[in-house]
Design an enzyme around this catalytic site. Structure first.
Site, PDB file in Angstrom:
ATOM      1  N   GLU A  17       0.404  -1.555  -0.079  1.00  0.00           N
ATOM      2  CA  GLU A  17       0.484   0.237   0.330  1.00  0.00           C
ATOM      3  C   GLU A  17       0.936   1.309  -0.161  1.00  0.00           C
ATOM      4  O   GLU A  17       0.475   2.360  -0.469  1.00  0.00           O
ATOM      5  CB  GLU A  17      -0.881   0.052   1.137  1.00  0.00           C
ATOM      6  CG  GLU A  17      -2.041  -0.992   1.115  1.00  0.00           C
ATOM      7  CD  GLU A  17      -0.931  -2.260   1.652  1.00  0.00           C
ATOM      8  OE1 GLU A  17      -0.524  -2.682   1.884  1.00  0.00           O
ATOM      9  OE2 GLU A  17      -2.106  -3.226   2.653  1.00  0.00           O
ATOM     10  N   LEU A  18       2.211   1.115   0.020  1.00  0.00           N
ATOM     11  CA  LEU A  18       3.197   2.407   0.941  1.00  0.00           C
ATOM     12  C   LEU A  18       3.074   2.922  -0.234  1.00  0.00           C
ATOM     13  O   LEU A  18       3.345   3.809  -0.650  1.00  0.00           O
ATOM     14  CB  LEU A  18       3.870   2.155   1.472  1.00  0.00           C
ATOM     15  CG  LEU A  18       4.866   3.691   1.853  1.00  0.00           C
ATOM     16  CD1 LEU A  18       4.334   4.987   3.089  1.00  0.00           C
ATOM     17  CD2 LEU A  18       5.721   3.512   3.309  1.00  0.00           C
ATOM     18  N   SER A 439      21.354  -6.545 -21.548  1.00  0.00           N
ATOM     19  CA  SER A 439      19.428  -6.506 -22.753  1.00  0.00           C
ATOM     20  C   SER A 439      19.756  -5.620 -23.279  1.00  0.00           C
ATOM     21  O   SER A 439      20.938  -4.115 -23.022  1.00  0.00           O
ATOM     22  CB  SER A 439      18.970  -5.868 -20.675  1.00  0.00           C
ATOM     23  OG  SER A 439      19.707  -5.238 -20.412  1.00  0.00           O
ATOM     24  N   GLU A 611      28.260  -7.664  -2.612  1.00  0.00           N
ATOM     25  CA  GLU A 611      27.420  -7.309  -2.354  1.00  0.00           C
ATOM     26  C   GLU A 611      27.563  -8.128  -0.834  1.00  0.00           C
ATOM     27  O   GLU A 611      26.999  -8.386   0.104  1.00  0.00           O
ATOM     28  CB  GLU A 611      26.312  -6.737  -1.931  1.00  0.00           C
ATOM     29  CG  GLU A 611      25.132  -8.199  -3.485  1.00  0.00           C
ATOM     30  CD  GLU A 611      24.326  -7.419  -3.706  1.00  0.00           C
ATOM     31  OE1 GLU A 611      23.947  -6.151  -4.423  1.00  0.00           O
ATOM     32  OE2 GLU A 611      22.742  -7.816  -3.225  1.00  0.00           O
ATOM     33  N   HIS A 647      30.659  -9.078 -15.886  1.00  0.00           N
ATOM     34  CA  HIS A 647      29.949  -7.758 -16.281  1.00  0.00           C
ATOM     35  C   HIS A 647      29.471  -8.041 -14.564  1.00  0.00           C
ATOM     36  O   HIS A 647      29.276  -8.686 -14.040  1.00  0.00           O
ATOM     37  CB  HIS A 647      28.663  -7.959 -16.920  1.00  0.00           C
ATOM     38  CG  HIS A 647      28.275  -6.307 -16.685  1.00  0.00           C
ATOM     39  ND1 HIS A 647      28.670  -5.262 -16.603  1.00  0.00           N
ATOM     40  CD2 HIS A 647      27.221  -6.361 -15.844  1.00  0.00           C
ATOM     41  CE1 HIS A 647      27.876  -4.661 -16.059  1.00  0.00           C
ATOM     42  NE2 HIS A 647      26.704  -5.646 -15.871  1.00  0.00           N
ATOM     43  N   HIS A 700      22.720   4.846 -15.990  1.00  0.00           N
ATOM     44  CA  HIS A 700      21.602   4.586 -15.491  1.00  0.00           C
ATOM     45  C   HIS A 700      20.697   6.321 -15.701  1.00  0.00           C
ATOM     46  O   HIS A 700      19.902   6.427 -15.384  1.00  0.00           O
ATOM     47  CB  HIS A 700      22.002   5.225 -13.426  1.00  0.00           C
ATOM     48  CG  HIS A 700      22.370   3.269 -13.470  1.00  0.00           C
ATOM     49  ND1 HIS A 700      23.462   3.138 -13.746  1.00  0.00           N
ATOM     50  CD2 HIS A 700      21.533   2.615 -13.185  1.00  0.00           C
ATOM     51  CE1 HIS A 700      23.814   1.891 -12.810  1.00  0.00           C
ATOM     52  NE2 HIS A 700      22.566   1.956 -13.114  1.00  0.00           N
ATOM     53  N   CYS A 732      26.176  -0.521 -18.230  1.00  0.00           N
ATOM     54  CA  CYS A 732      25.256  -2.143 -17.754  1.00  0.00           C
ATOM     55  C   CYS A 732      24.377  -2.387 -18.880  1.00  0.00           C
ATOM     56  O   CYS A 732      24.515  -1.914 -20.024  1.00  0.00           O
ATOM     57  CB  CYS A 732      24.683  -1.817 -16.354  1.00  0.00           C
ATOM     58  SG  CYS A 732      23.894  -2.594 -15.332  1.00  0.00           S
TER      59      CYS A 732
HETATM   60  N1  GLN Z   1      22.671  -9.216 -18.086  1.00  0.00           N
HETATM   61  C1  GLN Z   1      22.693  -7.599 -17.810  1.00  0.00           C
HETATM   62  C2  GLN Z   1      21.858  -6.837 -18.874  1.00  0.00           C
HETATM   63  O1  GLN Z   1      22.155  -6.847 -18.895  1.00  0.00           O
HETATM   64  C3  GLN Z   1      23.009  -7.296 -16.179  1.00  0.00           C
HETATM   65  C4  GLN Z   1      22.378  -6.590 -15.441  1.00  0.00           C
HETATM   66  C5  GLN Z   1      23.391  -5.702 -14.705  1.00  0.00           C
HETATM   67  O2  GLN Z   1      24.492  -6.223 -14.096  1.00  0.00           O
HETATM   68  N2  GLN Z   1      22.463  -5.735 -13.598  1.00  0.00           N
HETATM   69  O3  GLN Z   1      20.495  -6.562 -18.271  1.00  0.00           O
HETATM   70 ZN    ZN Z   2      25.296  -3.881 -14.696  1.00  0.00          ZN
END
Ligand code: GLN
Ligand code: ZN
Length: 760
Positions: A17-18, A439, A611, A647, A700, A732
């Protein structure tokens, strides 16, 4: 009487909900009052759900982030948002995300959002407090006081929760490089005033979170703990010093010496602390044990907990409290909603509400004897026994395969230089080869096909056709752009872990097992419950289809074992390393199938490698050793001619670059462009041996990078790394971007590579 309490409750609501209320407010589709009503309603429901505990947390609720809330309580706002009037909550959103709702922006332009980073070793991200030598603080206790009043009006045994001064300082960033500890005296004045306010408002206990105590601390910080808690030992309110996520170890004596009324420790991750603390605490002090895992989704072994807690309960009596190991923020709310989940696996699980029930049961068993709850205990015992005995959990073939693992499995046949020569002969790539991370934009057409397929309105053949059309488009675009190593675009994948988890044996998925990641965003980690195996190839048909459309090399795309592990809820009945080795074998089988099918370049993504690092540096190497070993098992069974890529993104890698090199991938592509190639500093002292593509396009951001900027970044790279090892690629994957952004950006990137070649 042993009593119980909770450290924090998930805030989003069982129906998220939030999230929906926040996003609606940000879109200007609802008012601030409506948003605040949803918040108050969630608090009320969550307190009601926690009734029956000795103490219930107050102040753990947040509209965005609890660390940011603490910055507001302490009056520590970045200069750039100070001029804004209006509601404090709008200002909170401004700090967190650069803007609030449109209608609230009396003062126009957006501001720079504050930095966000991971909360210890969890996947929750907090807003980093900002400091300077001249930072001053000013108390605003209104949020806590209002919520305390709300809770008391509801008849709840309210225990305010605040972040402690040292952890608050430790998590922040001194923007001018000044000594953060120099701010402590000023900060302590505010904490003293805050505690007095809470006492005046009727609080008996205040939970002060200091999880930084489970990390290695310098002596100056350990001294600061003594100073701080001596200053806060004012009468009027009792402090429960709470630590979690790990063991206190060398900080144990420090903690035992602090003048606080109670200490909470994580007995899941720090069992070794328990008995020494029980012996060391003074007779006026409470010891709270986090006996229920707040980080995972399995039912607790109640009898086993009672076995080791009963003697401590006899020793401490009223001075023993029981709790989850940490805030329940890190687990989903309620298992009752999971009607579609495999019922057998579901019977082994406990989400937040079920964990609180377990807690109450334990307390009753301790206070009234096990006989008082014998039915519940035997139900728990049978659920656990069923889990242990289930043929779904153990697969003898997988276990035998893991036992057969030896070093040679992770060893390429020849050293890099020789492989590189053979790969060059097969692939015939130019200097500064260009590629992407996998992607491509997830268009509305792709999403719609997936929705229709899930809902059963599009059959398998229709879905396959839709995905193939998306792949064909993507390949055509890349040929047009002139990229050198192509990808199929990952149209068929909703999520890089879920996609593989759904095809592997040993995983189940929840429908609403959301966990907050940051702000309004959540993730739904898959649940890895048993030995992992791969019944059939998972990606081969998509990749070979894509390869059939082009003469350029097509990369096979896989998610690596360490990332699969770190982004799932994993079984707690064997070490994480053992589970990771099983994942490694499953991915290895896919790698070999791809190679067999004629794929010459295979990428195995490990964005989550970093991580998983333990909180204490002294334990880093042990983790890195098995993590790298698992990647090598997955990747390195291939022939010399097959080029392995990996990657990584989301974080700094400079301090683990040698382990990354130890993965021995032929090519690694990495996130760098946002940090202005800070990564490259690592190569001043360390010469990276294999191919590397420092990302030159920050995916990003909606901004389109210029050719000149990318040429400049690559020239910076070429000053440290021989040009023959360099690749040109984005940071990415491109799935969150739109084609209108991706096309010009990649065109500039390809142009940049041509310019670099011409001047090489
Ligand atoms: N192969 C993935 C993509 O291109 C890698 C995504 C990621 O590094 N988080 O979306
Ligand atoms: Zn990535």
């Amino acid at each position: 009487m042993v009593s119980t309490h909770n450290l924090g409750f998930p805030r989003m609501g069982a129906g998220r909900e939030l999230k929906f209320a926040l996003e609606s407010y940000w879109r200007d589709a609802s008012s601030l009052d409506e948003l605040k009503r949803v918040g108050a309603d969630l608090r009320r429901r969550h307190w009601a759900a926690q009734q029956g505990l000795g103490w219930v947390p107050v102040g753990d609720f947040s509209f965005y982030d609890q660390v940011l809330d603490m910055s507001f309580t302490l009056g520590n706002l970045p200069e750039r948002v100070r001029g804004y009037g209006g509601d404090a909550l709008d200002n909170c959103f401004r700090v967190a995300r650069g803007r609030s709702a449109k209608s609230s922006e009396q003062h126009g332009a957006a501001v720079t959002a504050a930095e966000m980073t991971k909360w210890f070793n969890t996947n929750y991200h907090y807003i980093v407090p900002e400091f300077e030598a001249g930072t001053t603080f000013a108390l605003d206790a209104s949020r806590l006081l209002e919520q305390l009043q709300e809770a008391r009006a509801q008849g709840v045994a309210a225990k305010p929760v605040i972040l402690g001064p040292l952890t608050y300082l430790a998590l922040g960033k001194a923007r001018d490089g000044s000594d953060k500890l120099a701010l402590l005296p000023r900060l302590l004045d505010i904490y003293q005033a805050l505690l007095q306010e809470l006492a005046r408002a009727g609080a008996t206990w205040v939970q002060v979170d200091e999880p930084v105590l489970v990390t290695e601390l310098e002596d100056t910080w350990r001294d600061a703990f003594r100073t701080a808690y001596a200053a806060l030992a004012a009468p009027g309110v009792k402090l429960l010093l709470a630590t979690y996520f790990g063991t206190l170890a060398e900080n144990r004596e420090l903690v035992a010496s602090l003048p606080v009324a109670g200490v909470h420790v994580d007995a899941i991750n720090g069992r070794d602390d328990v008995q020494p603390l029980a012996d060391a605490l003074r007779s006026s002090q409470v010891l709270s044990l986090g006996v229920i895992d707040g980080r995972n989704v399995w039912k607790a072994d109640l009898a086993a907990i009672l076995d080791w807690v009963e003697p401590i309960a006899r020793q401490l009596g009223d001075r023993l409290w029981l709790a989850p190991s940490c805030s329940l923020l890190h687990v989903p709310v309620d298992l009752a909603g999971e009607q579609k989940m495999d019922p057998e696996v579901r019977s082994w699980l406990a989400f937040a509400l079920q964990k609180l029930d377990e807690l109450k049961l334990l307390a009753r068993a301790l206070n009234e004897g096990r006989a008082a709850v014998s039915d519940a205990l035997s139900a728990n015992r049978s659920a656990l026994a069923a889990r242990r005995a289930s043929p779904r959990v153990t697969n003898p073939n997988v276990q035998a395969a893991v036992r057969r693992i030896n070093v040679s499995l992770g060893q390429r046949k020849s050293p890099y230089a020789e492989r590189a020569r053979k790969q060059a002969a097969v692939l015939g790539l130019p200097l500064y080869p260009t590629t992407t991370i996998g992607s491509f934009p997830q268009t509305d057409t792709i999403r719609q096909a997936r929705r229709e397929h899930r809902a059963g309105r599009l059959d398998d053949a229709g879905y396959e056709q839709a995905m193939k059309a998306a792949i064909a488009d993507c390949v055509r675009e890349q040929e047009k752009l002139g990229l050198d190593v192509l990808v199929h675009g990952e149209a068929e994948r909703n999520d890089m872990v879920e996609y593989f988890g759904e095809q592997l044996q040993g995983y189940v998925f929840s429908q609403s097992g959301w966990v907050q990641s940051y702000g309004s965003r959540g993730v739904k980690p898959p649940i890895l419950f048993g030995d992992v195996s791969r019944p059939r190839a998972m990606t081969v048909s998509w990749i070979t289809y894509a390869q059939s459309l082009t003469r350029k090399p097509m990369k096979g795309m896989l998610t690596g074992p360490v990332t699969m592990l770190n982004w799932s809820f994993v079984r707690d009945d064997q070490p994480r390393a053992a589970t990771c080795r099983q994942l490694a074998l499953a991915i290895r089988a896919e790698v070999l199938d791809l190679e067999q099918a004629g794929v010459h370049v295979i990428q195995i993504d490990e964005p989550a490698l970093r991580e998983g690092l333990p909180l204490r540096r002294s334990q880093w190497q042990a983790y890195l050793d098995w993590a790298v070993e698992c990647f090598r098992i997955a990747a390195n069974g291939v022939r010399d001619e097959t080029q392995v890529h990996t990657h990584m993104c989301y974080s700094e890698f400079n301090d683990i670059i040698e382990s990354i090199a130890g993965m021995d991938a032929d090519v690694i592509t990495m996130e760098t462009s946002r940090s202005d190639m800070e990564l490259l500093d690592a190569f001043d002292d360390f010469s990276y041996p294999n191919g590397i593509g420092p990302g030159v396009y920050d995916i990003h951001s909606p901004n389109i990078p210029s050719e000149a900027h990318m040429v400049h970044l690559m020239q910076e790279a070429a000053r440290r790394i021989p040009a023959t090892q360099l690749w040109v690629n984005p940071d990415c994957g491109l799935k969150t971007r739109r084609w209108e952004e991706v096309e010009p950006a990649l065109a500039s990137m390809v142009a940049a590579a041509r310019t670099l070649r011409a001047s090489a």
